[in-house]
Design a protein around this motif. Structure first.
Motif: not given
Length: 396
Positions: A35-37, A71, A73-75, A79, A172, A277
């Motif tokens: 993921t982008r995290t 995670r 995302s930071n949602s 998230g 996000l 997402h």
């Protein structure tokens, strides 16, 4: 760190789903991605895999060790994990029992005439404007907001306030901002529920007024209903218009026979992917699945937008087809125990819109090139910020 594909994959056309989802589905079934995290998760992009895992009781929204949860995302909403592993199933069952009666298919069907009248009012208003006009501002946004406000018992005049809070919830990039907004909306709903104890009405919040809510869970879930009840339907109206305009042969069928609106709605729900997402789930124990094992604590990300274009289930899966033969239902509302309770309401609203819009404005078209439409980047629900349209002559 292993070299893994990073999700969500980039796309150039907001009406399409990147080929990378199909490629991974064909090569690996469910696949390890990043993921982008920076966390590793299992990506689920196949229809049958998605249905099985949606229904698997060993997966949950909670995590057995939340501090170690991967995670997506930071949602603040989707998230990472939500709820307590020990009580998740019991809490979910209780909440479904509380909210489901208010959103039964029968009750929603009874709303159809009223929703149709609201659509007519919005189209009458649109007809008074000099084109071009923003269909998002004039129809796609106000209609679902008005319907969910009336159903829940939320003052429509507060729409600018809770829309702003909802936008913060959908951020996000800033989890703290999203959490604060979710708590703010929960407090707002708690205040409305308290008011309903003294001034009840014919609405969902009045039905909930006598329920004990010591920890604010009910109010927070009601806030989630307010959020989902307008954000997602707004997007589906916008995407439905764009999909029909992009497929003039199918639009011609709908104009000739507005009775095809239910079929149009199902194709819109299947093909519209405002956000890539995905929906996170966490393994509460080891789960053997095909040739792999999903280990306890690992994350599974179900991408319904990709699963709804699984060519093994839907012939010509990327084709918008109002005459598509009946078959397996799409997964736009999920599947299994967490099937969206607002599904019937969304269908009523969308059918009311698409049985009327192009009858009233048969030459409705985009007022700007499609490529210039502004998307809501960085927002969980995605979609478009505006939808400029034009038309010629007096609408019928």
């Amino acid at each position: 760190m292993r070299d893994l594909p990073v999700i969500p994959f980039d796309r150039r056309d907001p009406l399409d789903v990147p080929e990378a989802y199909r490629d991974l589905r064909a090569k690996e079934g469910i696949a390890k991605v990043r993921t982008r995290t920076g966390d590793e998760v299992w990506l689920v992009s196949g229809y049958e895999d998605a249905r099985k895992l949606f229904a698997d009781p060993r997966l949950g929204r909670s995590h057995p060790e939340p501090d170690k949860a991967p995670r997506l995302s930071n949602s603040a909403l989707l998230g990472g994990p939500q709820g307590e592993a020990a009580t998740e199933k019991a809490d979910h069952t209780r909440m479904r029992k509380l909210f489901m009666p208010s959103f039964s298919a029968r009750r929603m069907k009874a709303l159809s005439d009223h929703v149709g009248a609201l659509v007519d009012e919005r189209l009458d208003h649109l007809a008074t404007l000099t084109p071009p006009a923003d269909l998002h501002a004039e129809l796609s946004f106000p209609l679902p907001v008005l319907v969910i406000c009336q159903l829940l018992g939320v003052p429509f005049e507060d729409r600018e306030y809770f829309s702003g809070v909802s936008a913060a919830m959908a951020d996000l990039g800033d989890e703290a901002k999203g959490i604060a907004a979710r708590e703010e909306l929960g407090a707002y709903m708690a205040g409305l529920i308290e008011r309903k104890r003294h001034e009840p009405g014919e609405d969902v919040l009045s039905d909930l007024a006598d329920e004990l809510d010591d920890d604010g869970t009910i109010a927070q879930l009601a806030g989630g209903l307010l959020f989902a009840g307008h954000e997602t339907t707004v997007n589906r109206i916008n995407y439905g218009v764009l999909l029909l305009l992009a497929n003039p042969d199918q639009l011609a069928l709908l104009k000739a026979d507005p009775g095809l609106a239910p079929a149009a709605v199902e194709e819109i729900l299947r093909l519209a992917v405002p956000s890539l997402h995905g929906l996170p789930r966490y393994a509460h124990e080891d789960i053997p699945f095909g040739d792999v094992t999903i280990r306890r604590g690992e994350a599974v990300v179900i991408t319904t937008g990709a699963a709804n274009r699984d060519e093994r289930i839907f012939p010509d899966a990327d084709t918008f087809d109002l005459r598509r033969p009946p078959g397996d239902p799409h997964l736009a509302f999920g599947y299994g125990p967490r099937f969206c309770i607002g599904a019937s309401l969304a269908r009523v609203e969308l059918e009311a819109v698409f049985s009327r819009l192009f009858q009233r404005f048969p030459d409705l078209s985009l007022a700007v090139p499609f490529e210039e439409l502004r998307t809501n980047d960085g927002k969980l629900t995605g979609g478009f910020a505006e939808l400029p349209v034009t038309w010629s002559g007096a609408p019928r």
